[in-house]
Design a protein around this motif. Structure first.
Motif, PDB file in Angstrom:
ATOM      1  N   LYS A 133       0.852  -1.180   0.000  1.00  0.00           N
ATOM      2  CA  LYS A 133       0.000   0.000   0.000  1.00  0.00           C
ATOM      3  C   LYS A 133       0.892   1.235   0.000  1.00  0.00           C
ATOM      4  CE  LYS A 133      -3.494   2.353   2.697  1.00  0.00           C
ATOM      5  NZ  LYS A 133      -3.616   2.934   4.031  1.00  0.00           N
ATOM      6  N   LEU A 134       0.579   2.179  -0.841  1.00  0.00           N
ATOM      7  CA  LEU A 134       1.371   3.400  -0.933  1.00  0.00           C
ATOM      8  C   LEU A 134       0.554   4.609  -0.543  1.00  0.00           C
ATOM      9  CD1 LEU A 134       2.664   3.020  -4.576  1.00  0.00           C
ATOM     10  CD2 LEU A 134       3.764   2.202  -2.529  1.00  0.00           C
ATOM     11  N   ASP A 135       1.120   5.414   0.303  1.00  0.00           N
ATOM     12  CA  ASP A 135       0.515   6.706   0.577  1.00  0.00           C
ATOM     13  C   ASP A 135       1.487   7.727   0.023  1.00  0.00           C
ATOM     14  OD1 ASP A 135      -1.933   6.156   2.121  1.00  0.00           O
ATOM     15  OD2 ASP A 135      -0.528   5.178   3.483  1.00  0.00           O
ATOM     16  N   ILE A 136       1.219   8.158  -1.193  1.00  0.00           N
ATOM     17  CA  ILE A 136       2.123   9.084  -1.880  1.00  0.00           C
ATOM     18  C   ILE A 136       1.756  10.517  -1.509  1.00  0.00           C
ATOM     19  CG2 ILE A 136       2.890   9.924  -4.144  1.00  0.00           C
ATOM     20  CD1 ILE A 136       3.763   7.132  -3.906  1.00  0.00           C
ATOM     21  N   PRO A 137       2.727  11.282  -0.998  1.00  0.00           N
ATOM     22  CA  PRO A 137       2.436  12.682  -0.709  1.00  0.00           C
ATOM     23  C   PRO A 137       1.943  13.385  -1.979  1.00  0.00           C
ATOM     24  CG  PRO A 137       4.596  12.073   0.161  1.00  0.00           C
ATOM     25  CD  PRO A 137       4.117  10.926  -0.682  1.00  0.00           C
ATOM     26  N   GLY A 138       0.851  14.118  -1.858  1.00  0.00           N
ATOM     27  CA  GLY A 138       0.318  14.824  -3.022  1.00  0.00           C
ATOM     28  C   GLY A 138      -0.809  14.077  -3.714  1.00  0.00           C
TER      29      GLY A 138
ATOM     30  N   THR B   9       6.243  -6.790  -4.006  1.00  0.00           N
ATOM     31  CA  THR B   9       7.497  -7.087  -4.701  1.00  0.00           C
ATOM     32  C   THR B   9       8.636  -6.684  -3.780  1.00  0.00           C
ATOM     33  OG1 THR B   9       7.397  -4.893  -5.684  1.00  0.00           O
ATOM     34  CG2 THR B   9       6.614  -6.713  -7.034  1.00  0.00           C
ATOM     35  N   ASP B  10       9.842  -6.650  -4.326  1.00  0.00           N
ATOM     36  CA  ASP B  10      10.983  -6.196  -3.532  1.00  0.00           C
ATOM     37  C   ASP B  10      10.770  -4.743  -3.134  1.00  0.00           C
ATOM     38  OD1 ASP B  10      12.094  -8.631  -3.955  1.00  0.00           O
ATOM     39  OD2 ASP B  10      13.441  -7.983  -5.553  1.00  0.00           O
ATOM     40  N   ASP B  11      11.461  -4.350  -2.067  1.00  0.00           N
ATOM     41  CA  ASP B  11      11.402  -2.961  -1.640  1.00  0.00           C
ATOM     42  C   ASP B  11      11.837  -2.065  -2.787  1.00  0.00           C
ATOM     43  OD1 ASP B  11      10.574  -3.541   0.878  1.00  0.00           O
ATOM     44  OD2 ASP B  11      12.538  -3.284   1.823  1.00  0.00           O
ATOM     45  N   HIS B  12      11.094  -1.016  -2.978  1.00  0.00           N
ATOM     46  CA  HIS B  12      11.517  -0.033  -3.959  1.00  0.00           C
ATOM     47  C   HIS B  12      10.964   1.312  -3.544  1.00  0.00           C
ATOM     48  CE1 HIS B  12       7.655  -1.586  -5.575  1.00  0.00           C
ATOM     49  NE2 HIS B  12       7.442  -0.317  -5.891  1.00  0.00           N
TER      50      HIS B  12
ATOM     51  N   ASP C  39      14.174   2.248  -8.582  1.00  0.00           N
ATOM     52  CA  ASP C  39      14.958   1.128  -8.085  1.00  0.00           C
ATOM     53  C   ASP C  39      15.899   1.583  -6.973  1.00  0.00           C
ATOM     54  OD1 ASP C  39      16.152  -1.266  -7.757  1.00  0.00           O
ATOM     55  OD2 ASP C  39      17.314  -1.209  -9.614  1.00  0.00           O
ATOM     56  N   TYR C  40      15.331   1.768  -5.799  1.00  0.00           N
ATOM     57  CA  TYR C  40      16.148   2.188  -4.669  1.00  0.00           C
ATOM     58  C   TYR C  40      15.542   1.636  -3.385  1.00  0.00           C
ATOM     59  CZ  TYR C  40      18.055   4.873  -0.863  1.00  0.00           C
ATOM     60  OH  TYR C  40      18.637   5.206   0.322  1.00  0.00           O
ATOM     61  N   ALA C  41      16.368   1.137  -2.497  1.00  0.00           N
ATOM     62  CA  ALA C  41      15.932   0.751  -1.168  1.00  0.00           C
ATOM     63  C   ALA C  41      17.100   1.014  -0.232  1.00  0.00           C
ATOM     64  CB  ALA C  41      15.537  -0.719  -1.124  1.00  0.00           C
TER      65      ALA C  41
ATOM     66  N   GLU D 291       9.665   0.771   5.159  1.00  0.00           N
ATOM     67  CA  GLU D 291      10.180   2.050   4.699  1.00  0.00           C
ATOM     68  C   GLU D 291       9.367   2.522   3.511  1.00  0.00           C
ATOM     69  OE1 GLU D 291      14.247   1.002   3.538  1.00  0.00           O
ATOM     70  OE2 GLU D 291      13.855   1.857   1.576  1.00  0.00           O
ATOM     71  N   SER D 292       9.244   3.798   3.385  1.00  0.00           N
ATOM     72  CA  SER D 292       8.431   4.366   2.335  1.00  0.00           C
ATOM     73  C   SER D 292       9.123   5.636   1.870  1.00  0.00           C
ATOM     74  CB  SER D 292       7.043   4.661   2.917  1.00  0.00           C
ATOM     75  OG  SER D 292       6.374   5.567   2.100  1.00  0.00           O
ATOM     76  N   ILE D 293       9.690   5.577   0.684  1.00  0.00           N
ATOM     77  CA  ILE D 293      10.457   6.708   0.177  1.00  0.00           C
ATOM     78  C   ILE D 293       9.838   7.180  -1.131  1.00  0.00           C
ATOM     79  CG2 ILE D 293      12.711   7.460  -0.685  1.00  0.00           C
ATOM     80  CD1 ILE D 293      13.946   5.299   1.141  1.00  0.00           C
TER      81      ILE D 293
END
Ligand SMILES: [Zn+2]
Ligand SMILES: [Zn+2]
Length: 140
Positions: free
Chosen positions: A64-69, A79-82, A97-99, A119-121
């Protein structure tokens, strides 16, 4: 008292299939999942979809993603962390492609006395096509 492989209710199974079919990098909203789920299960309700998504996220079947904006949460297959990137011009949300590497994470945990579970970036800026067309930021 939760079994290791919980039997998902049929409706939740439909929701999981829909999210998996949207595929990685698609980031569907609950509304989009609902529209698609209803094509297979015409009697499914939005509340059921909403509850199902929350439950499937708890169980680790989907992300689940809570994207700012963004007004609404988005869902994607587990899937893998990204990390994510949101274009401030067109609103596109893409996978990046970053974790955080395990050593950095361990260092942060030790330094701050934390037990990091998730983590959520999200990066933001201009996506490739907006950067190419030189979309002015703010000016019209
Ligand atoms: Zn863009
Ligand atoms: Zn993603």
């Amino acid at each position: 008292m939760s079994p290791s492989t919980p039997q998902l209710p049929a409706n939740y199974r439909v929701i999981l299939d829909v999210v998996n079919e949207f595929g990685a990098g698609r980031h569907a909203t609950a509304q989009e999942v609902f529209m698609r789920a209803r094509e297979r299960q015409p009697r499914i309700g939005f509340t059921t979809v909403h509850r199902g998504l929350a439950r499937l996220h708890e169980l680790g079947h989907i992300l689940k993603l809570d994207i700012p904006g963004e007004g609404s949460a988005m869902y994607e297959p587990a899937t893998d962390d990204h990390a994510h990137f949101r274009c401030t011009a067109c609103g596109a949300v893409e996978d990046v492609d970053y974790a955080c590497d395990p050593a950095t994470r361990a260092l942060l945990e030790a330094r701050h006395g934390l037990a990091i579970r998730q983590e959520s970036i999200t990066f933001s800026g201009l996506c490739r096509s907006c950067a190419a067309t030189g979309t002015p930021s703010g000016a019209s």
